[in-house]
Design an enzyme around this catalytic site. Structure first.
Site, PDB file in Angstrom:
ATOM      1  N   ALA A  14       3.769 -10.873   0.421  1.00 38.98           N
ATOM      2  CA  ALA A  14       3.600 -12.287   0.057  1.00 38.98           C
ATOM      3  C   ALA A  14       4.932 -12.909  -0.363  1.00 38.98           C
ATOM      4  O   ALA A  14       5.283 -14.008   0.071  1.00 38.98           O
ATOM      5  CB  ALA A  14       2.586 -12.417  -1.080  1.00 38.98           C
ATOM      6  N   GLU A  48      -1.497  -3.583   6.876  1.00 41.98           N
ATOM      7  CA  GLU A  48      -0.710  -3.392   8.095  1.00 41.98           C
ATOM      8  C   GLU A  48      -1.358  -4.002   9.328  1.00 41.98           C
ATOM      9  O   GLU A  48      -0.801  -3.950  10.404  1.00 41.98           O
ATOM     10  CB  GLU A  48      -0.483  -1.890   8.298  1.00 41.98           C
ATOM     11  CG  GLU A  48       0.109  -1.251   7.045  1.00 41.98           C
ATOM     12  CD  GLU A  48       0.806   0.072   7.286  1.00 41.98           C
ATOM     13  OE1 GLU A  48       0.211   0.906   7.964  1.00 41.98           O
ATOM     14  OE2 GLU A  48       1.943   0.226   6.799  1.00 41.98           O
ATOM     15  N   LYS A  77      -2.392  -5.731  18.701  1.00 42.59           N
ATOM     16  CA  LYS A  77      -3.791  -5.615  18.287  1.00 42.59           C
ATOM     17  C   LYS A  77      -4.610  -6.691  19.011  1.00 42.59           C
ATOM     18  O   LYS A  77      -4.267  -7.869  18.944  1.00 42.59           O
ATOM     19  CB  LYS A  77      -3.859  -5.808  16.756  1.00 42.59           C
ATOM     20  CG  LYS A  77      -5.268  -5.890  16.215  1.00 42.59           C
ATOM     21  CD  LYS A  77      -5.272  -6.095  14.704  1.00 42.59           C
ATOM     22  CE  LYS A  77      -6.677  -6.385  14.193  1.00 42.59           C
ATOM     23  NZ  LYS A  77      -6.714  -6.750  12.787  1.00 42.59           N
ATOM     24  N   THR A 345      -7.715 -10.315   6.632  1.00 45.68           N
ATOM     25  CA  THR A 345      -7.547 -11.739   6.312  1.00 45.68           C
ATOM     26  C   THR A 345      -6.559 -11.998   5.174  1.00 45.68           C
ATOM     27  O   THR A 345      -6.241 -13.147   4.880  1.00 45.68           O
ATOM     28  CB  THR A 345      -8.903 -12.359   5.924  1.00 45.68           C
ATOM     29  OG1 THR A 345      -9.534 -11.518   4.963  1.00 45.68           O
ATOM     30  CG2 THR A 345      -9.791 -12.521   7.131  1.00 45.68           C
TER      31      THR A 345
END
Ligand code: FAD
Length: 502
Positions: A14, A48, A77, A345
């Site tokens: 963050a 990750e 992904k 999320t």
């Protein structure tokens, strides 16, 4: 008071994402950005798996994708494979991207359901490029095919969290962000307004600021410990409160699959996040139903290879801060809240928090209107995501453990009950107020976990049937063609962004 000094407290994902974004603001503005972090405290070091808006965030920063992917052991992904959720033995993929595309203005799901009722038994997955590529372990981007008639490929990344923070640190420092090592031991506030004016480090040094971004993790150093903002606890809906993380080798030497795996166990679930040269694994569980030793045993038994580190045990309380922007403090990351890692999320909420902050910032100072807007929008985001996560636990027939008995029978928010009812009735999913998860996401999880639509939009019958069936066939053909011509995911990585072996 004009905005001149921004202080970011915390150097995890963050903190460095925020600092990297703010560093772009320094271009053209007289603004100082300082980031304080403490090596002694460290970061959570997990987190990750990402979702597609994260790709856009890198573009906004101006990060070169292949360089970043190589630096963070990155893989692509295409979605998440869920195992054993609706019932033991179940498996489905929640893909990025959509099932087909609208035909005659009608959402594809409804057309598919209409033809299915006429006896066409092709599964919905056959109309989604990400699902099919994931099944076959393949990957390519839309632009690689140089054909605009093929469906777009939506993707995100798996990243090594520590390496990513390091990558962004270099990025931000190059653009003038000042990193300050040290532990914050005291916080000063303006006696009248309660605004934070400075933080004091263990060394005695004081760092003053006009705006503070609290990226200090679960402890919420400024937002909670100083401002006592309060926390809304969602444990009754999202009961998992502990995790054990443990990376491992891929012993069989197989290439990394292009998806995250989430396997439900008896009191929670296990993630597998493939990086280029190892897998990240973790077991998220509820300590009312399982202890740490059992959770670790289950994890170790279900990993693809030997552990490469010691187990990392983490505790959390699912929920959110009552306010995310309080006075001149904005909480981003775990300091703002945590809803568990199931749909990846958390980094996304960092991303949207930064986007909102950047849009609302004014060099003229801080106002209540900014804070109110930030808070209102963020509450909505959290609540929509919360409902989607609860669905995974509640939409189950599992009765093989006390944990699943609790999840299956718990009362859920009315907003979720309504969503499920509408879907059952005629497959309608309304994406409200810019919510993150699309109709395909909701449909994938509901159908994957045994909630089926009884009917569909009546307009599906009103379409030219021959034309609609032709379109349906064309979509399936394009998906099949694209997947056949994609390289294996491992081959793609080796060519595009190979990372050095660890
Ligand atoms: P942290 O990593 O905890 O960083 C806090 C920072 O604050 C550190 O630098 C620390 O040194 C500093 N700090 C704290 N106190 C002080 C002090 N007094 N003085 C100075 N510095 C201080 N998210 C996803 O999107 N996908 C996932 O797959 C995913 N998996 C997860 C799995 C688990 C089990 C958990 C718990 C979380 C997961 N997350 C995931 C969330 C993700 O890990 C976080 O969103 C992300 O790492 C951001 O953390 P952070 O930077 O807010 O906090």
């Amino acid at each position: 008071m004009a905005l001149k000094n921004i202080v970011v407290v915390g150097g995890g994902t963050a903190g460095w994402m925020t600092a990297a974004a703010l560093s772009r603001l320094r271009e053209g503005h007289d603004l100082n950005v300082t980031l304080i972090e403490s090596e002694m405290i460290g970061t959570v070091g997990v987190g990750e798996a990402t979702i597609p808006p994260f790709v856009e965030f890198q573009r906004l920063l101006g990060v070169e994708e292949a360089e970043m992917m190589a630096a963070v052991q990155g893989t692509f992904k295409l979605g998440i494979q869920f195992e054993n959720w609706g019932k033991l033995g179940d498996s489905y993929i929640h893909p990025f991207g959509n099932y087909g595309y609208p035909i005659g203005g009608i959402t594809f799901l409804h057309i598919w359901h209409h033809f299915r009722q006429q006896g066409d038994n092709r599964p919905i997955q056959a109309f989604n490029i990400e699902t099919m590529a994931a099944y076959f372990g393949k990957f390519a981007k839309t632009q690689d095919m140089r054909r605009d008639d093929l469906p777009p490929v939506n993707y995100a990344y798996h990243i090594n969290a520590t390496a990513y923070a390091g990558f962004l640190r270099k990025f931000a420092e190059k653009r003038g962000v000042v990193r300050q090592e040290g532990k914050v031991v005291d916080v000063q506030q303006d006696p009248e307004s309660g605004f934070v004016t400075s933080v004091k480090l263990e060394s005695g040094q004081t760092i003053a600021g006009d705006l503070f971004v609290d990226c200090s993790g679960f402890r919420g150093l400024l937002i909670e410990q100083t401002l006592e903002t309060g926390y809304e606890d969602w444990t009754h809906w999202l009961p998992c409160n502990r995790a054990v993380a443990l990376p491992c080798n891929r012993d069989d030497g197989s290439p990394p699959p292009p998806f995250t795996r989430a396997t439900a166990h008896s009191a929670g679930w296990q993630w597998q996040v493939p990086l280029q040269h190892r897998n990240g694994n973790g077991h998220v569980y509820c300590d009312a139903f399982m202890d740490a030793d059992e959770a670790t045993d289950i994890l170790v038994k279900n990993m693809a290879g030997k552990p490469t580190a010691e187990p990392n045990h983490l505790r959390f309380v699912t929920g959110r801060r009552k306010k995310f922007w309080n006075k001149n403090v904005i909480a981003i990351g775990l300091a703002a809240g945590f809803m568990e890692p199931l749909e990846s999320t958390s980094i996304h909420l960092i991303n949207t928090g930064i986007n909102k902050l950047m849009a609302l910032l004014s060099m003229d100072g801080v106002t209540e209107a900014q804070a109110n807007t930030f808070n209102r929008l963020t509450v909505k985001e959290y609540e929509k995501i919360r409902d989607f996560l609860i669905l995974h636990y509640n939409a189950t027939t599992r009765d093989d453990s006390e944990f699943w008995n609790y999840c299956r029978t718990m009362s859920v928010p009315d907003s979720l009950t309504e969503k499920v009812e509408l879907f059952k009735m005629n497959g309608q999913v309304f994406r409200e107020e810019d919510e993150l998860f699309t109709e395909t996401s909701w449909a994938a999880v509901m159908m994957g976990q045994g909630i089926h639509m009884r009917g569909h939009n009546a307009m599906a019958e009103a379409l030219d049937q021959e034309k609609a069936r032709h379109e349906l066939d064309e979509i399936e053909k394009s998906v099949r063609f694209f997947v056949q011509h994609m390289p294996g995911h491992g081959q793609y990585l080796a060519r595009y962004c190979p990372a050095p072996a660890m």
